[in-house]
Enzyme design. Structure first.
Site, PDB file in Angstrom:
ATOM      1  N   ARG A 178     -16.062  55.865  39.401  1.00  9.31           N
ATOM      2  CA  ARG A 178     -16.223  54.890  38.319  1.00  9.31           C
ATOM      3  C   ARG A 178     -17.679  54.918  37.836  1.00  9.31           C
ATOM      4  NH1 ARG A 178     -13.353  52.045  34.548  1.00  9.31           N
ATOM      5  NH2 ARG A 178     -13.728  49.807  34.602  1.00  9.31           N
ATOM      6  N   THR A 188      -6.772  55.683  28.000  1.00 12.77           N
ATOM      7  CA  THR A 188      -7.225  56.138  29.307  1.00 12.77           C
ATOM      8  C   THR A 188      -6.274  57.274  29.542  1.00 12.77           C
ATOM      9  OG1 THR A 188      -8.156  54.036  30.079  1.00 12.77           O
ATOM     10  CG2 THR A 188      -7.169  55.390  31.770  1.00 12.77           C
ATOM     11  N   THR A 217     -11.079  57.759  32.408  1.00 18.05           N
ATOM     12  CA  THR A 217     -11.213  57.077  31.108  1.00 18.05           C
ATOM     13  C   THR A 217     -12.626  57.117  30.556  1.00 18.05           C
ATOM     14  OG1 THR A 217     -10.659  55.013  29.965  1.00 18.05           O
ATOM     15  CG2 THR A 217     -11.720  54.798  32.101  1.00 18.05           C
ATOM     16  N   ASN A 246     -12.891  54.422  28.569  1.00 16.67           N
ATOM     17  CA  ASN A 246     -12.541  53.035  28.257  1.00 16.67           C
ATOM     18  C   ASN A 246     -11.782  52.977  26.939  1.00 16.67           C
ATOM     19  OD1 ASN A 246     -12.191  50.355  28.666  1.00 16.67           O
ATOM     20  ND2 ASN A 246     -14.155  49.730  27.827  1.00 16.67           N
ATOM     21  N   ASP A 264     -16.018  46.606  30.399  1.00 13.21           N
ATOM     22  CA  ASP A 264     -15.114  46.189  31.480  1.00 13.21           C
ATOM     23  C   ASP A 264     -15.767  45.191  32.437  1.00 13.21           C
ATOM     24  OD1 ASP A 264     -12.685  47.235  30.834  1.00 13.21           O
ATOM     25  OD2 ASP A 264     -12.844  49.022  32.060  1.00 13.21           O
ATOM     26  N   SER A 283     -12.010  47.617  37.007  1.00 12.62           N
ATOM     27  CA  SER A 283     -11.064  48.449  36.267  1.00 12.62           C
ATOM     28  C   SER A 283      -9.643  47.968  36.530  1.00 12.62           C
ATOM     29  CB  SER A 283     -11.212  49.891  36.744  1.00 12.62           C
ATOM     30  OG  SER A 283     -10.170  50.696  36.233  1.00 12.62           O
ATOM     31  N   SER A 284      -8.737  48.414  35.680  1.00 12.12           N
ATOM     32  CA  SER A 284      -7.306  48.177  35.937  1.00 12.12           C
ATOM     33  C   SER A 284      -6.593  49.469  36.325  1.00 12.12           C
ATOM     34  CB  SER A 284      -6.637  47.605  34.682  1.00 12.12           C
ATOM     35  OG  SER A 284      -7.188  46.363  34.371  1.00 12.12           O
ATOM     36  N   GLY A 317      -3.743  52.395  29.590  1.00 10.20           N
ATOM     37  CA  GLY A 317      -3.263  51.177  28.934  1.00 10.20           C
ATOM     38  C   GLY A 317      -4.070  49.926  29.201  1.00 10.20           C
ATOM     39  N   GLY A 318      -5.346  50.044  29.623  1.00 12.29           N
ATOM     40  CA  GLY A 318      -6.157  48.837  29.821  1.00 12.29           C
ATOM     41  C   GLY A 318      -5.448  47.871  30.758  1.00 12.29           C
TER      42      GLY A 318
HETATM   43  N1  GLY Z   1     -11.348  50.984  31.064  1.00 12.99           N
HETATM   44  C1  GLY Z   1     -10.050  50.617  31.448  1.00 12.99           C
HETATM   45  C2  GLY Z   1      -9.978  50.342  32.908  1.00 12.99           C
HETATM   46  O1  GLY Z   1     -10.762  50.861  33.671  1.00 12.99           O
HETATM   47  O2  GLY Z   1      -9.161  49.574  33.316  1.00 12.99           O
END
Ligand code: GLY
Length: 561
Positions: A99, A372, A390, A392, A414, A443-444, A464-465
């Site tokens: 990340r 992503t 990603t 983002n 984020d 993050s998701s 998909g965020g």
């Molecule tokens: N940028 C989307 C995530 O990391 O969830």
């Protein structure tokens, strides 16, 4: 160079005969030995070619990752970051966190004006939106620990693609046309090779990116974090008023982390710990619905969607409160992932009425859902890799590092730029995810591997965020609770809710008129929106064959042998 181009494309032609992409199919591509599913056909072919020449799943993942940075700059990247979940054929597991992190000059109020209001677009567009990239270090580290083929052979396909060019798909042409204006506005050196009206089939070249990839091929980590690439990045930051310095690049390191492991009935779920919220939230969702007979409720029935929504409401509320980079904040992982905790949270569930979220947030609802990218790989030995990566937003910050040809992420968005104020995905957060130098933003992303009876069963994940977590959740329960094929599970229309805003989003057609009426009567608000998620997954069938399922919502492709 000529030899490698020839080799690559001969391999494409030779290997592509076992490739399938019929969108409405109910069964994915079935192969005997190995499978790669990615968001882009060329990247899937590259991964398959690496596996066919004896590379393992991590080798293929490295080659796919660099190729996506060329053919799918919408989300594929070297200027962003991501997460890898790995399961070796002997059953051992690991996860890698690559990340992005906040630069040393970052501070918690960096996106606020003097009246403490969020300055529009500052965390999403331009140089200040970028975190220190992690992708290249991540791939170097993954290869160092698990790779088998020489590094240069894995980076070479991306160099060939960037140099000899490739035809853009309709989606990509539309994507470039959409960002033309912002590319002009946000870049200190105009990326002239991208500034034109794009049509499907046009050939695109990324020559400066190719030079950067050559430096990475020849020097590994130092090809990005030191020398010419690093200098170009730091100069770009100085020209555009960004924060990333050479010291930040020196200090960036990806981190091996203990996976979050839990069970859902007889399945074992292996997924990503913080700074992704995805693994914990997925675990909580599965534990929240485990006691219910989902099949009896009926897939996408009002009762089923109500149950999922109520579980999601509780889990996303926890996400906002408790989740952040655990190197900076004491995330209560153990409690959040204990079955009794989630069962207790569901005790207030009323099968007939919607619970109101505490307050109705003013979260923006993002209609474009797939910024992503995720890919799933199983090799001939049974080693499995799930990587979600990603920039983002779509094309990240829209800043391309001058003369280095790669896009920078806008991952700083984020973080919770101000407690309670929703980010571009409508997600709110607090202290746990406040900005701090060297910290990783929440993050998701939810790359996940599932075992059943001690054997590998699924490799899955999605872009998909905020909708990543619920898309992965549904991809798993569709198989485990509804016995869907992998392809049926990926195709199945999805719903999503996230506590705030207090609404059930659904893909058009996911809910019948009657179910919409019932859900409204229960007290839910509903929103019909575009695609939710873009799952690329592999399932190991009972006979040991592999089913690769590419999401028909994109250009995605399963490729294997
Ligand atoms: N940028 C989307 C995530 O990391 O969830």
């Amino acid at each position: 160079m000529q030899k490698s181009i020839f080799t690559l494309f001969t391999l494409f032609l030779f290997l592509s005969c076992n490739t399938k992409k019929e969108k409405p199919a109910q069964t994915g591509l079935i192969t005997e030995n190995a499978m790669v599913v990615t968001a882009h056909p060329i990247a899937s072919h590259v991964g398959k070619a690496i596996l066919a020449k004896g590379g393992n799943a991590v080798d293929a993942a490295v080659a796919v990752k660099f190729s996506l940075a060329v053919v799918f700059p919408f989300a594929g990247n070297i200027g962003g970051g991501g997460f890898m979940v790995y399961r070796a054929s002997d059953g051992s597991t690991n996860t890698l966190d690559f990340r992005e992190m906040a630069p040393a000059k970052a501070h918690r109020n960096m996106y606020l004006d003097s009246a403490d209001n969020v300055i529009k677009d500052l965390s999403t567009r331009g140089h200040l939106a970028a975190g220190v990239p992690g992708s290249v270090d991540g791939m170097v580290e993954a290869h160092r620990k698990y790779g088998s083929l020489p590094w240069a052979e894995l980076v070479q396909p991306s160099i060939d693609l960037a140099t000899i060019g490739f035809a853009v798909t309709k989606r990509e042409a539309d994507g470039f046309n959409r960002i033309n204006k912002s590319l002009k506005e946000l870049n200190t050196i105009e990326p002239t090779h991208l500034l034109k009206e794009w049509n499907v089939g046009d050939t695109i070249y990324h020559l400066e990116l190719a030079s950067t990839l050559v430096r990475i091929r020849d020097n590994g980590r130092a090809g990005f974090y030191e020398g010419e690439t690093a200098t170009l990045l730091v100069e770009e930051m100085k020209r555009g008023g960004g924060f990333i310095t050479q010291e930040d690049l020196n200090n960036y390191h990806s981190i091996w982390r203990t996976p979050v492991i839990s069970s859902y009935k007889d399945a074992k779920i292996i997924t990503m710990p913080p700074p992704s919220s995805g693994g914990i939230a997925l675990t909580q969702l599965l534990q929240s619905v485990e006691a219910y007979d989902l099949k009896k409720l009926g897939h996408n029935s009002a009762e089923y969607v109500h149950l999922l929504t109520e579980a999601e409401r509780r889990v996303y509320a926890d996400r906002a409160e408790y989740l952040g980079d655990m190197d900076f904040y004491d995330v209560p992982i153990k409690q959040l992932t204990t079955p009794s905790y989630n069962k207790e949270r569901m005790q207030s569930f009323n099968p007939e009425r919607a619970t109101s979220s505490d307050s109705i947030g003013s979260g923006k609802i993002l209609l474009e859902s797939d910024q992503t990218t995720h890919f799933s790989i199983i090799d001939a030995e049974g080693n499995a890799v799930a990587i979600t990566t990603t920039l983002n937003g779509a094309f990240g910050s829209r800043v391309i590092v001058g003369k280095a040809g790669f896009l920078l992420n806008n991952e700083m968005d984020d973080f919770s730029v101000k407690p309670g104020v929703p980010n571009m995905f409508g997600l709110v957060g607090g202290e746990a995810n406040a900005i701090a130098p060297g910290k990783r933003m929440l993050s998701s992303m939810t790359p996940t591997i599932v075992e059943q009876n001690g054997k590998l069963l699924l490799v899955t994940g999605s872009p998909g965020g905020a909708t990543i977590i619920t898309s992965v959740f549904q991809s798993i329960i569709n198989v485990l609770a509804f016995n869907m094929t992998m392809q049926e599970s990926v195709n199945a229309l999805r719903t999503h809710s996230q506590w705030l805003p207090d609404v059930i989003m659904y893909e058009r057609g996911a809910l019948s008129e009657e179910n919409i009426k019932k859900l409204k009567e229960m007290g839910h608000k509903l929103l019909d929106r575009g695609n939710i998620g873009r799952v690329d997954a592999v399932k190991v069938l009972e006979n040991g064959k592999l089913e690769g399922a590419a999401d028909p919502r994109g250009d995605d492709l399963a490729s294997g042998f």
